[in-house]
Design a protein around this motif. Structure first.
Motif, PDB file in Angstrom:
ATOM      1  N   THR A 121       0.864  -1.196   0.000  1.00 58.97           N
ATOM      2  CA  THR A 121       0.000   0.000   0.000  1.00 58.97           C
ATOM      3  C   THR A 121       0.896   1.241   0.000  1.00 58.97           C
ATOM      4  O   THR A 121       1.052   1.915   1.033  1.00 58.97           O
ATOM      5  CB  THR A 121      -0.925   0.011   1.218  1.00 58.97           C
ATOM      6  OG1 THR A 121      -0.136  -0.119   2.409  1.00 58.97           O
ATOM      7  CG2 THR A 121      -1.914  -1.146   1.160  1.00 58.97           C
ATOM      8  N   PRO A 122       1.486   1.595  -1.134  1.00 54.30           N
ATOM      9  CA  PRO A 122       2.419   2.739  -1.167  1.00 54.30           C
ATOM     10  C   PRO A 122       1.736   4.091  -0.959  1.00 54.30           C
ATOM     11  O   PRO A 122       2.412   5.068  -0.637  1.00 54.30           O
ATOM     12  CB  PRO A 122       3.033   2.651  -2.564  1.00 54.30           C
ATOM     13  CG  PRO A 122       2.028   1.920  -3.381  1.00 54.30           C
ATOM     14  CD  PRO A 122       1.358   0.958  -2.456  1.00 54.30           C
ATOM     15  N   GLY A 123       0.425   4.165  -1.113  1.00 61.86           N
ATOM     16  CA  GLY A 123      -0.257   5.443  -0.939  1.00 61.86           C
ATOM     17  C   GLY A 123      -0.073   6.025   0.445  1.00 61.86           C
ATOM     18  O   GLY A 123       0.502   7.113   0.607  1.00 61.86           O
ATOM     19  N   PRO A 124      -0.533   5.356   1.523  1.00 61.72           N
ATOM     20  CA  PRO A 124      -0.312   5.906   2.873  1.00 61.72           C
ATOM     21  C   PRO A 124       1.147   5.889   3.305  1.00 61.72           C
ATOM     22  O   PRO A 124       1.575   6.747   4.076  1.00 61.72           O
ATOM     23  CB  PRO A 124      -1.171   4.997   3.764  1.00 61.72           C
ATOM     24  CG  PRO A 124      -1.401   3.767   2.970  1.00 61.72           C
ATOM     25  CD  PRO A 124      -1.390   4.168   1.536  1.00 61.72           C
ATOM     26  N   TRP A 125       1.938   4.934   2.823  1.00 59.31           N
ATOM     27  CA  TRP A 125       3.344   4.906   3.204  1.00 59.31           C
ATOM     28  C   TRP A 125       4.082   6.157   2.740  1.00 59.31           C
ATOM     29  O   TRP A 125       4.900   6.709   3.465  1.00 59.31           O
ATOM     30  CB  TRP A 125       4.033   3.672   2.616  1.00 59.31           C
ATOM     31  CG  TRP A 125       3.496   2.365   3.111  1.00 59.31           C
ATOM     32  CD1 TRP A 125       2.642   2.177   4.160  1.00 59.31           C
ATOM     33  CD2 TRP A 125       3.768   1.076   2.576  1.00 59.31           C
ATOM     34  NE1 TRP A 125       2.357   0.842   4.314  1.00 59.31           N
ATOM     35  CE2 TRP A 125       3.041   0.134   3.349  1.00 59.31           C
ATOM     36  CE3 TRP A 125       4.546   0.601   1.526  1.00 59.31           C
ATOM     37  CZ2 TRP A 125       3.081  -1.230   3.110  1.00 59.31           C
ATOM     38  CZ3 TRP A 125       4.596  -0.764   1.276  1.00 59.31           C
ATOM     39  CH2 TRP A 125       3.874  -1.681   2.063  1.00 59.31           C
ATOM     40  N   LEU A 126       3.788   6.607   1.536  1.00 61.89           N
ATOM     41  CA  LEU A 126       4.509   7.736   0.935  1.00 61.89           C
ATOM     42  C   LEU A 126       3.694   9.017   0.920  1.00 61.89           C
ATOM     43  O   LEU A 126       4.175  10.028   0.401  1.00 61.89           O
ATOM     44  CB  LEU A 126       4.927   7.374  -0.503  1.00 61.89           C
ATOM     45  CG  LEU A 126       5.719   6.065  -0.661  1.00 61.89           C
ATOM     46  CD1 LEU A 126       6.011   5.791  -2.137  1.00 61.89           C
ATOM     47  CD2 LEU A 126       7.018   6.129   0.133  1.00 61.89           C
ATOM     48  N   GLY A 127       2.472   8.983   1.441  1.00 66.09           N
ATOM     49  CA  GLY A 127       1.644  10.177   1.446  1.00 66.09           C
ATOM     50  C   GLY A 127       1.125  10.551   0.074  1.00 66.09           C
ATOM     51  O   GLY A 127       1.036  11.744  -0.257  1.00 66.09           O
TER      52      GLY A 127
END
Length: 787
Positions: free
Chosen positions: A299-305
């Motif tokens: 889930t790169p969305g919340p990890w990287l903002g």
């Protein structure tokens, strides 16, 4: 009118009349036809919503409407909600959605080449960053959708005739999907709904109970379950492991699970927030083992903002036909364009930017762990202190006589009732603490959750929130400072709970209400005289008494907070006492509640009975006055009632008759004679009214001391010098008051014939003293109206 009709009608007048009639009918028909057409248009336009009527609206009006829908109208009060920190990388991600719509308008050949390039680049970059070699990628909006497609792929791989025979193959040998007891809630139900499988196809694997983390899957028990399913003719299909559970962020023993899956031919799927640490230089061995699994979800969305970025499922499979049938790959360019926002964002951040954001989140977790270790009464539930990016903590306190182990983590099967009450009390306090921390430090992204064994805890997961909310190290320090500032309130409240319960149970008229969800000192209800204890319905009289009690308690201006609400298990009103910030005198608090409630009840009962008492008193006074008039008539005779004759008789032989009136004592509810008033020239007290209920222990407060505070003996709040000086001031005040009384007793102004008034004399002595005064002083003539 046609020529044939004119020839038939010889009279020109009739012919003209017929012509005019025909034209008039034509005009009426045309008018009716136009009216029907207009009505049809109105009905059609009335079915269309307002924004779509007319020739359309301009772009400014449409954007203004969107803004109002997003942020609300200006008249509405602003709501304190978390607002995502959208930086430049966020704008790049949002730009990808607009570019995707524009790219979809290209011709098919250019669109095919461009989407293939975007998909292959994004897949390669993700596999290299997260150490998943030779993998394929599936981009999806719903995070659980990738696992559902992986299950379809596993079914097609293990059941060769599934495409032809369908579910008949599954019926002959039922598949089994193994999920950990610490998996995300609702995951198994979602998979069954998407795959069309019955719930018995799910197998819940328990976590460790003796050795290891209580949030890790029990590998030995899993192997036993697999062997039992094989003996029953079932097919072990897929195992979902956790690299960071949804609750506390613990990682299963993925290396051991991978060996077990290879032994029995089971597909191993891994998910969890700890997979983000694969991008760092140092990775724990338990998380590093996830690179050997068959599939994983990122889930790169919340990890990287990054807003509006799809989740990614990485998997390894060599048969493109099965992946196409399973839905993991698609020939539609629109499906491949899902990777465009992530393709743009990864290029904008670069490897250094990606690693820096993940590293920053892990550093925030380490900073919070190290700070909370130094705070008393805070328990940290961390599996690996060196690499865990999730911090779960809770408040606890070891009360005297309780087991520290049970107080920290009481097992439901072995915890006695006393420990269970402590568990509920701590849960309520932790829930209150979590809500306070969320309001004081909203950028921390703190969440409150309930665990089966530990109870209510607070979770800090910066990998899911730091990049979105912009959390910094100073915010973590502020969070720790807020925890420390709330600890005195929590410890004091927890210590006073049992004392408050014992005091309430020992006080007549008060009922202790056990409300496990209330974080304050406790809940109490006053039982009035007409209270039906067996009823659970709303009690209007009790509600009125409690409303008055709440008003009286708030007027005391103490440090405690009071509120009124329904009882935990019924609709009856109660008084809720809030958190205690200092050492509270519980006995004084309970006594004040009981005395005040009893006084309110008696006053309300007196007011309710006042009308009836006054009416009966007036009737009785009228009867007695009428009886007195009759007695006076018999005593004086009939002649004295004649106007002229009566005056002559009264002159020759006056009658010494006193007028006897009546007074009504509202407090005692009785009639009294006015003879005492006329004889002694003072208002008689009559029946002594009942005393207002007061406390048996009257406490003398120091100047400025608030109600319900214990005496500060032995504390540092008041120094010994100030205490001695205050006592000396009290002694001086008593000496001065005693000297003034002595001077008044020996004053020369006192009449020599009047004796000094004793401390307590009987009424006869008072009368003798009054006669002595009358003998030395001139008599006061009695008013004519009283003769």
């Amino acid at each position: 009118m046609d020529a044939s009709l004119e020839k038939k009608i010889a009279d020109p007048t009739l012919a003209e009349m017929g012509k005019n009639l025909k034209e008039a009918m034509k005009m009426l028909e045309d008018s009716q036809r136009r009216t029907e057409e207009e009505n049809g248009k109105k009905l059609l336009s009335g079915d269309i919503p307002g924004p779509l009527q007319g020739s359309g609206q301009d772009m400014v009006s449409i954007l203004q409407l969107v803004q109002n829908l997003m942020h609300g109208d200006e008249d509405e009060e602003p709501q304190s909600t978390r607002i995502q920190n959208i930086g430049e990388q966020g704008h790049i991600s949002l730009l990808g959605h607009s570019l995707g719509a524009y790219i979809s308008t290209l011709d098919k050949e250019k669109l095919r080449k461009l989407t293939t390039r975007i998909l292959s680049d994004t897949t390669l970059w993700l596999c290299r960053i997260f150490r998943y070699e030779n993998g394929c990628a599936y981009f999806h909006e719903e995070e659980r959708e990738g696992l559902a497609k992986i299950c379809r792929l596993a079914i097609h791989s293990r059941y060769e005739d599934f495409v032809v025979d369908g579910f008949n193959v599954l019926y002959n040998r039922k598949p089994v999907i193994y999920l950990s007891a610490a998996a995300r809630p609702g995951l198994g139900q979602y998979l069954c709904n998407q795959l069309g499988l019955p719930f018995p196809c799910l197998c819940r694997v328990p976590c460790n109970t003796v050795f290891g983390s209580q949030h890790q899957m029990d590998v030995a028990f899993l192997e036993k379950l697999i062997k039992d399913d094989i003996e029953r003719g079932k097919l072990p299909l897929l195992l979902v492991a956790n690299a960071g559970t949804a609750a506390v962020g613990h990682t299963d023993k993925i290396g051991r699970l991978k060996e077990l899956c290879e032994q029995y031919g089971i597909w191993l799927h891994v998910e969890g927030v700890n997979l983000a640490t694969l991008a760092l230089g140092y990775v724990s061995s338990s998380v590093l083992a996830a690179t050997k699994c068959d599939s994983m979800v990122l889930t790169p969305g919340p990890w990287l903002g990054l807003p509006a970025v799809p989740a990614v499922t990485l998997y390894k499979h060599d048969d493109p036909a099965l992946t196409l049938v399973s839905g993991l790959t698609s020939n539609k360019p629109a499906d491949k364009l899902r990777a465009l926002p992530l393709w743009l964002s990864l290029q904008y951040l670069g490897l250094d930017g990606i690693v820096e954001r993940i590293k920053h989140a892990c550093q925030l977790s380490q900073r919070l762990q190290e700070s909370l270790k130094k705070v008393n009464h805070i328990k940290i539930l961390v599996e690996d202190e060196l690499s865990s990016p999730v911090v779960v903590f809770r408040f606890f306190q070891e009360l005297p006589g309780s087991d520290p182990g049970l107080n920290a983590t009481p097992a439901p099967s072995t915890a006695p009732s006393a420990v269970g009450r402590e568990r509920h009390s701590c849960d309520a306090l932790n829930r209150w603490l979590g809500e306070q921390l969320k309001q004081l430090v909203p950028v921390s992204g703190l969440t409150v959750m309930d665990l089966e064994v530990e109870g209510t805890c607070m979770r800090f997961s910066p990998l899911m929130t730091a990049a979105v909310l912009g959390t910094r190290g100073e915010d973590v320090d502020q969070l720790v400072a807020c925890v420390q500032s709330k600890l005195p309130v929590l410890t004091c409240t927890l210590q006073l709970r049992e004392e408050f319960k014992q005091e309430v149970m020992a006080t007549a008229g008060l009922l202790y209400v056990d409300d496990p969800n209330w974080p304050g000192i406790g809940v109490v209800r006053y039982e009035h005289a007409n209270d039906d204890k067996s009823s659970l319905k709303l009690d209007p009289e009790g509600e009125k008494i409690h409303a008055g009690l709440l008003k009286k308690l708030n007027e005391l201006e103490s440090d405690l907070t009071f509120k009124m609400g329904p009882e935990y298990k019924s609709m009856k009103s109660c008084i809720y006492i809030g958190m205690a910030s200092d050492d509270i005198d519980v006995s004084e608090l309970v006594e004040t509640i009981a005395v005040t409630a009893r006084e309110i009840e008696e006053n309300s009962r007196l007011l309710e009975n006042m009308t009836e008492v006054v009416r009966k008193g007036i009737q009785e006074a009228q009867v007695q006055l009428q009886k007195a008039n009759e007695e006076r008539l018999l005593e004086e005779g009939v002649l004295r009632q004649i106007p002229v004759v009566g005056s002559v008789l009264n002159w020759f032989s006056p009658v010494q008759a006193s007028q006897k009136g009546r007074t009504f004592n509202l407090t005692a509810g009785s009639l009294e004679s006015t003879e005492h008033t006329y004889v002694y020239k003072v208002q008689g007290s009559g029946v002594t009214p009942p005393q207002t209920p007061t406390g048996t222990r009257t406490k003398q407060r120091l100047p400025g001391q608030k109600p319900f505070k214990r005496s500060l003996r032995g504390s540092d709040a008041i120094s010994e010098t100030s205490s001695v000086s205050h006592i000396e001031d009290l002694e001086k005040t008593e000496q001065l008051s005693g000297g003034q009384e002595a001077s008044e007793a020996n004053s020369p102004e006192r009449h020599p014939g009047a004796p000094a008034p004793p401390e307590a004399e009987p009424p006869g002595a008072l009368q003798d003293g009054a006669q002595g005064l009358q003998g030395d002083h001139p008599q006061v003539e009695e008013p004519e109206s009283l003769r």
